[in-house]
Scaffold this motif. Sequence first.
Motif, PDB file in Angstrom:
ATOM      1  N   VAL A   1       1.252  -4.666  -7.402  1.00  0.00           N
ATOM      2  CA  VAL A   1       2.225  -5.513  -8.092  1.00  0.00           C
ATOM      3  C   VAL A   1       3.281  -4.667  -8.802  1.00  0.00           C
ATOM      4  O   VAL A   1       4.481  -4.956  -8.731  1.00  0.00           O
ATOM      5  CB  VAL A   1       1.516  -6.448  -9.095  1.00  0.00           C
ATOM      6  N   ASP A   2       2.855  -3.599  -9.468  1.00  0.00           N
ATOM      7  CA  ASP A   2       3.811  -2.733 -10.174  1.00  0.00           C
ATOM      8  C   ASP A   2       4.730  -2.022  -9.196  1.00  0.00           C
ATOM      9  O   ASP A   2       5.942  -1.884  -9.452  1.00  0.00           O
ATOM     10  CB  ASP A   2       3.062  -1.699 -11.019  1.00  0.00           C
ATOM     11  N   LEU A   3       4.172  -1.573  -8.070  1.00  0.00           N
ATOM     12  CA  LEU A   3       5.000  -0.894  -7.075  1.00  0.00           C
ATOM     13  C   LEU A   3       5.988  -1.866  -6.441  1.00  0.00           C
ATOM     14  O   LEU A   3       7.155  -1.516  -6.208  1.00  0.00           O
ATOM     15  CB  LEU A   3       4.121  -0.261  -6.002  1.00  0.00           C
ATOM     16  N   ALA A   4       5.553  -3.092  -6.167  1.00  0.00           N
ATOM     17  CA  ALA A   4       6.454  -4.099  -5.604  1.00  0.00           C
ATOM     18  C   ALA A   4       7.613  -4.367  -6.552  1.00  0.00           C
ATOM     19  O   ALA A   4       8.765  -4.508  -6.127  1.00  0.00           O
ATOM     20  CB  ALA A   4       5.682  -5.385  -5.319  1.00  0.00           C
ATOM     21  N   SER A   5       7.318  -4.429  -7.852  1.00  0.00           N
ATOM     22  CA  SER A   5       8.364  -4.643  -8.852  1.00  0.00           C
ATOM     23  C   SER A   5       9.360  -3.486  -8.869  1.00  0.00           C
ATOM     24  O   SER A   5      10.575  -3.684  -8.977  1.00  0.00           O
ATOM     25  CB  SER A   5       7.727  -4.811 -10.231  1.00  0.00           C
ATOM     26  N   LEU A   6       8.838  -2.278  -8.749  1.00  0.00           N
ATOM     27  CA  LEU A   6       9.694  -1.090  -8.731  1.00  0.00           C
ATOM     28  C   LEU A   6      10.598  -1.106  -7.501  1.00  0.00           C
ATOM     29  O   LEU A   6      11.790  -0.775  -7.582  1.00  0.00           O
ATOM     30  CB  LEU A   6       8.817   0.156  -8.741  1.00  0.00           C
ATOM     31  N   ILE A   7      10.042  -1.499  -6.354  1.00  0.00           N
ATOM     32  CA  ILE A   7      10.819  -1.561  -5.110  1.00  0.00           C
ATOM     33  C   ILE A   7      11.893  -2.644  -5.201  1.00  0.00           C
ATOM     34  O   ILE A   7      13.017  -2.471  -4.719  1.00  0.00           O
ATOM     35  CB  ILE A   7       9.886  -1.814  -3.920  1.00  0.00           C
ATOM     36  N   ALA A   8      11.562  -3.773  -5.832  1.00  0.00           N
ATOM     37  CA  ALA A   8      12.542  -4.847  -5.989  1.00  0.00           C
ATOM     38  C   ALA A   8      13.742  -4.368  -6.792  1.00  0.00           C
ATOM     39  O   ALA A   8      14.884  -4.765  -6.530  1.00  0.00           O
ATOM     40  CB  ALA A   8      11.901  -6.058  -6.663  1.00  0.00           C
ATOM     41  N   ASP A   9      13.485  -3.505  -7.767  1.00  0.00           N
ATOM     42  CA  ASP A   9      14.557  -2.972  -8.609  1.00  0.00           C
ATOM     43  C   ASP A   9      15.299  -1.829  -7.936  1.00  0.00           C
ATOM     44  O   ASP A   9      16.443  -1.537  -8.292  1.00  0.00           O
ATOM     45  CB  ASP A   9      13.954  -2.498  -9.934  1.00  0.00           C
ATOM     46  N   ASP A  10      14.658  -1.190  -6.962  1.00  0.00           N
ATOM     47  CA  ASP A  10      15.261  -0.047  -6.268  1.00  0.00           C
ATOM     48  C   ASP A  10      14.827  -0.052  -4.800  1.00  0.00           C
ATOM     49  O   ASP A  10      13.978   0.733  -4.385  1.00  0.00           O
ATOM     50  CB  ASP A  10      14.822   1.253  -6.940  1.00  0.00           C
TER      51      ASP A  10
ATOM     52  N   VAL B   1      13.940  -9.124   9.217  1.00  0.00           N
ATOM     53  CA  VAL B   1      14.892  -8.329   8.452  1.00  0.00           C
ATOM     54  C   VAL B   1      14.490  -6.858   8.457  1.00  0.00           C
ATOM     55  O   VAL B   1      13.308  -6.513   8.531  1.00  0.00           O
ATOM     56  CB  VAL B   1      14.990  -8.838   6.997  1.00  0.00           C
ATOM     57  N   PHE B   2      15.491  -5.993   8.365  1.00  0.00           N
ATOM     58  CA  PHE B   2      15.248  -4.554   8.397  1.00  0.00           C
ATOM     59  C   PHE B   2      15.825  -3.824   7.181  1.00  0.00           C
ATOM     60  O   PHE B   2      15.340  -2.778   6.817  1.00  0.00           O
ATOM     61  CB  PHE B   2      15.853  -3.943   9.667  1.00  0.00           C
ATOM     62  N   ALA B   3      16.870  -4.375   6.563  1.00  0.00           N
ATOM     63  CA  ALA B   3      17.507  -3.695   5.434  1.00  0.00           C
ATOM     64  C   ALA B   3      16.574  -3.669   4.221  1.00  0.00           C
ATOM     65  O   ALA B   3      15.928  -4.672   3.915  1.00  0.00           O
ATOM     66  CB  ALA B   3      18.808  -4.400   5.071  1.00  0.00           C
ATOM     67  N   PRO B   4      16.475  -2.539   3.529  1.00  0.00           N
ATOM     68  CA  PRO B   4      15.595  -2.446   2.363  1.00  0.00           C
ATOM     69  C   PRO B   4      15.832  -3.544   1.334  1.00  0.00           C
ATOM     70  O   PRO B   4      14.883  -4.088   0.773  1.00  0.00           O
ATOM     71  CB  PRO B   4      15.935  -1.067   1.791  1.00  0.00           C
ATOM     72  N   GLU B   5      17.094  -3.885   1.090  1.00  0.00           N
ATOM     73  CA  GLU B   5      17.384  -4.910   0.086  1.00  0.00           C
ATOM     74  C   GLU B   5      16.921  -6.295   0.521  1.00  0.00           C
ATOM     75  O   GLU B   5      16.713  -7.184  -0.326  1.00  0.00           O
ATOM     76  CB  GLU B   5      18.877  -4.935  -0.250  1.00  0.00           C
ATOM     77  N   ASP B   6      16.750  -6.510   1.816  1.00  0.00           N
ATOM     78  CA  ASP B   6      16.218  -7.789   2.311  1.00  0.00           C
ATOM     79  C   ASP B   6      14.693  -7.787   2.330  1.00  0.00           C
ATOM     80  O   ASP B   6      14.056  -8.833   2.164  1.00  0.00           O
ATOM     81  CB  ASP B   6      16.755  -8.076   3.714  1.00  0.00           C
ATOM     82  N   LEU B   7      14.113  -6.630   2.551  1.00  0.00           N
ATOM     83  CA  LEU B   7      12.656  -6.519   2.595  1.00  0.00           C
ATOM     84  C   LEU B   7      12.030  -6.569   1.203  1.00  0.00           C
ATOM     85  O   LEU B   7      10.927  -7.100   1.028  1.00  0.00           O
ATOM     86  CB  LEU B   7      12.246  -5.207   3.268  1.00  0.00           C
ATOM     87  N   ALA B   8      12.722  -6.027   0.213  1.00  0.00           N
ATOM     88  CA  ALA B   8      12.158  -5.932  -1.134  1.00  0.00           C
ATOM     89  C   ALA B   8      11.671  -7.268  -1.688  1.00  0.00           C
ATOM     90  O   ALA B   8      10.549  -7.344  -2.219  1.00  0.00           O
ATOM     91  CB  ALA B   8      13.173  -5.287  -2.082  1.00  0.00           C
ATOM     92  N   PRO B   9      12.454  -8.374  -1.584  1.00  0.00           N
ATOM     93  CA  PRO B   9      11.959  -9.659  -2.104  1.00  0.00           C
ATOM     94  C   PRO B   9      10.716 -10.153  -1.379  1.00  0.00           C
ATOM     95  O   PRO B   9       9.857 -10.803  -1.992  1.00  0.00           O
ATOM     96  CB  PRO B   9      13.148 -10.613  -1.872  1.00  0.00           C
ATOM     97  N   LEU B  10      10.597  -9.844  -0.089  1.00  0.00           N
ATOM     98  CA  LEU B  10       9.406 -10.250   0.662  1.00  0.00           C
ATOM     99  C   LEU B  10       8.177  -9.506   0.155  1.00  0.00           C
ATOM    100  O   LEU B  10       7.063 -10.063   0.106  1.00  0.00           O
ATOM    101  CB  LEU B  10       9.608  -9.978   2.150  1.00  0.00           C
ATOM    102  N   ILE B  11       8.358  -8.243  -0.224  1.00  0.00           N
ATOM    103  CA  ILE B  11       7.247  -7.438  -0.728  1.00  0.00           C
ATOM    104  C   ILE B  11       6.804  -7.932  -2.104  1.00  0.00           C
ATOM    105  O   ILE B  11       5.617  -7.947  -2.414  1.00  0.00           O
ATOM    106  CB  ILE B  11       7.641  -5.948  -0.759  1.00  0.00           C
ATOM    107  N   VAL B  12       7.769  -8.351  -2.924  1.00  0.00           N
ATOM    108  CA  VAL B  12       7.416  -8.900  -4.232  1.00  0.00           C
ATOM    109  C   VAL B  12       6.574 -10.164  -4.057  1.00  0.00           C
ATOM    110  O   VAL B  12       5.583 -10.371  -4.771  1.00  0.00           O
ATOM    111  CB  VAL B  12       8.681  -9.211  -5.048  1.00  0.00           C
ATOM    112  N   GLU B  13       6.943 -11.004  -3.104  1.00  0.00           N
ATOM    113  CA  GLU B  13       6.174 -12.220  -2.823  1.00  0.00           C
ATOM    114  C   GLU B  13       4.815 -11.906  -2.209  1.00  0.00           C
ATOM    115  O   GLU B  13       3.834 -12.612  -2.454  1.00  0.00           O
ATOM    116  CB  GLU B  13       6.938 -13.119  -1.847  1.00  0.00           C
ATOM    117  N   ASN B  14       4.776 -10.860  -1.406  1.00  0.00           N
ATOM    118  CA  ASN B  14       3.559 -10.506  -0.665  1.00  0.00           C
ATOM    119  C   ASN B  14       3.240  -9.020  -0.818  1.00  0.00           C
ATOM    120  O   ASN B  14       3.487  -8.230   0.097  1.00  0.00           O
ATOM    121  CB  ASN B  14       3.745 -10.824   0.823  1.00  0.00           C
ATOM    122  N   PRO B  15       2.699  -8.584  -1.964  1.00  0.00           N
ATOM    123  CA  PRO B  15       2.387  -7.166  -2.148  1.00  0.00           C
ATOM    124  C   PRO B  15       1.457  -6.602  -1.085  1.00  0.00           C
ATOM    125  O   PRO B  15       1.389  -5.385  -0.894  1.00  0.00           O
ATOM    126  CB  PRO B  15       1.727  -7.131  -3.538  1.00  0.00           C
TER     127      PRO B  15
END
Length: 263
Positions: free
Chosen positions: A45-54, A180-194
């Motif tokens: 969860v913490d890593l997903a949050s970090l990725i969402a921010d960066d 999706v392939f772009a990091p900024e598009d993938l990040a929200p999916l990771i936050v939803e699904n760590p």
Amino acid sequence: MSQQLADLMDRVRQEYVRRMQDNGQSEPYLTAHRVCQQMLTLSPVDLASLIADDPKLLSARASELVEDPAEMENPSVGVIVTSNICAAALEGLLVVAVNRQWLEVDSEDRIMVDAWELDNVPAVKSIDYSDVDGPNLQQAGASQLSLLFNAAEKAYLKQLSEAAHDAYQLALQVSSDYVVFAPEDLAPLIVENPLLLGLRADGLVDEELFEGDPPAGLIVSAHLTEMLLQQLLELAHEQGALALDSSGQPILSDSEEDGPIVH
């Protein structure tokens, strides 16, 4: 670097300085290594949050930075990202050590570390990023991932109604078009699904193109492509456009048997 990551790195630096001052300024490398491993082995969860921010963190590759022997050959997305964060933090702490004269540099400005310290680096054990409580890839509801897959299904059904004989090729095309392939598009999916942080390359990414070292984000995209493809093939079967064998797998021609590889 995002503010959240910068703040984390600063906390790591402060903890390193505190420990070095407390232990008489001995073992500068080992202390730096311990601090990084203890503070930067982030929960899913913490890593997903970090990725969402960066989201750029998803561009990270293993690049021989993974220290856990169990993860070196086929590291998870989470391990790839945290290994890169740890490596960057360790490098920064060694610079701090040099500036405070806890370590020296040679004539070529290379940081000199005592061989004893290098020989006594403790074993590293990474978090199992596939062991996640809470949301997962099969969750119900209108998540961003489910909305994406639903849109792909609608597009596939439309194309399938016009060319049912090309069911498999259409599924390949649609699964590639919608994932999706772009990091900024993938990040929200990771936050939803760590749980996505627990994915591994597993032969789904072109080995030659990335020399066996694909970016973390592309590993996620490859798995999502495979998931969507399987979902579309099942849909084709329900529509009578594909037959299944005795084990429930689609019956494909020899030229269609290979699964998708992300290039």
